[in-house]
Design a protein around this motif. Structure first.
Motif, PDB file in Angstrom:
ATOM      1  N   GLU A 245       0.831  -1.209   0.000  1.00 24.85           N
ATOM      2  CA  GLU A 245       0.000   0.000   0.000  1.00 24.85           C
ATOM      3  C   GLU A 245       0.861   1.252   0.000  1.00 24.85           C
ATOM      4  OE1 GLU A 245      -4.191  -1.654   1.782  1.00 24.85           O
ATOM      5  OE2 GLU A 245      -2.811  -0.700   3.200  1.00 24.85           O
TER       6      GLU A 245
ATOM      7  N   VAL B  41      -3.595  -0.869  -4.603  1.00 27.54           N
ATOM      8  CA  VAL B  41      -4.959  -0.670  -4.102  1.00 27.54           C
ATOM      9  C   VAL B  41      -5.744  -1.955  -4.344  1.00 27.54           C
ATOM     10  CG1 VAL B  41      -7.081   0.681  -4.437  1.00 27.54           C
ATOM     11  CG2 VAL B  41      -4.842   1.798  -4.656  1.00 27.54           C
ATOM     12  N   GLU B  42      -6.570  -2.340  -3.353  1.00 27.59           N
ATOM     13  CA  GLU B  42      -7.342  -3.581  -3.526  1.00 27.59           C
ATOM     14  C   GLU B  42      -8.433  -3.397  -4.585  1.00 27.59           C
ATOM     15  OE1 GLU B  42      -8.603  -5.472   0.066  1.00 27.59           O
ATOM     16  OE2 GLU B  42      -9.490  -7.159  -1.038  1.00 27.59           O
TER      17      GLU B  42
ATOM     18  N   LEU C  51      -4.385  -6.927  -5.083  1.00 28.20           N
ATOM     19  CA  LEU C  51      -4.002  -5.513  -5.094  1.00 28.20           C
ATOM     20  C   LEU C  51      -3.452  -5.183  -6.477  1.00 28.20           C
ATOM     21  CD1 LEU C  51      -2.106  -5.122  -1.673  1.00 28.20           C
ATOM     22  CD2 LEU C  51      -4.561  -5.182  -2.091  1.00 28.20           C
TER      23      LEU C  51
ATOM     24  N   LYS D 188      -1.645  -2.059  -8.995  1.00 24.29           N
ATOM     25  CA  LYS D 188      -0.987  -0.752  -9.034  1.00 24.29           C
ATOM     26  C   LYS D 188      -0.989  -0.206 -10.450  1.00 24.29           C
ATOM     27  CE  LYS D 188       3.206   1.800  -7.993  1.00 24.29           C
ATOM     28  NZ  LYS D 188       4.455   1.832  -7.227  1.00 24.29           N
TER      29      LYS D 188
END
Ligand SMILES: CC(C)(COP(=O)(O)OP(=O)(O)OC[C@H]1O[C@@H](n2cnc3c(N)ncnc32)[C@H](O)[C@@H]1OP(=O)(O)O)[C@@H](O)C(=O)NCCC(=O)NCCS
Length: 168
Positions: free
Chosen positions: A125, A130-131, A159, A161
């Protein structure tokens, strides 16, 4: 401490497995890398390997990933040897893998993290992962337990990115 991050070579199999175990995994990933399927990165300290991560550019085994994120490469098997953690090596491995993904034209990269692995999730994170909105995904991988290779069945948070954020 002079830890370098570099692409693994076929001749690294011995030192990789001596330092990190998981011989079947590294044998498989070196073969995939040779076929252009991904990049195995190692953190090297003198003659030792003290960490690794694999960037997979092949279609993932989990259908959910292929459905929602087709063509997005994934980061797997990030690991740093226990005595050298919390020195930024894991962060450097992820950043180098992102750079390799961008070199191959990727705009995003994905990874899976188990719910209990809060330390790894914090690292991701902090780097801008980001999930996604599609829930947790069942998966499995091989682990070494008591000298035997067994299947670890689990579920992971996915997640993602946006690599335009790389360098943060
Ligand atoms: C997850 C893992 C790869 C992280 O590796 P690492 O080398 O410790 O990662 P970093 O050092 O970059 O970051 C870890 C922490 O150390 C801190 N750190 C980095 N450099 C530091 C330094 N010089 N001094 C003190 N702390 C430092 C980071 O800020 C981070 O802190 P946090 O607890 O707030 O998140 C490692 O813990 C590991 O191998 N775990 C087991 C396998 C695993 O869970 N892999 C992830 C699968 S999804």
């Amino acid at each position: 401490m002079d830890v370098g991050i570099r692409v693994a070579e076929p001749g690294d199999l011995g030192v990789l497995t001596a330092c990190m175990g998981q011989r079947p995994f590294f044998t498989d990933r070196l073969a995939r890398q040779a076929r252009g399927g991904g990049v195995l990165l190692v953190a090297a300290l003198a003659d030792l390997v003290v960490g690794d991560v694999y960037l997979s550019c092949e279609p993932p085994g989990e259908p959910e990933l292929g459905r929602h994120l087709p063509g997005v490469p994934s980061l797997v098997h990030l690991e740093v040897t226990p005595d050298l953690r919390r020195r930024g090596i894991g962060t450097r491995l992820v950043q180098r893998a992102e750079a390799e993904a961008m070199r191959r034209g990727a705009g995003r990269v994905l990874l899976g993290v188990e719910g209990a692995n809060r330390g790894a999730r914090r690292l991701y994170e902090r780097l801008g992962y980001v999930e996604w909105e599609h829930g947790i995904v069942p998966t499995c991988w091989m682990v070494e337990r008591g000298g035997r290779h067994v299947v670890h069945r689990t579920a992971v948070h996915v997640l993602v990115k946006d690599l335009s954020l790389s360098g943060r």
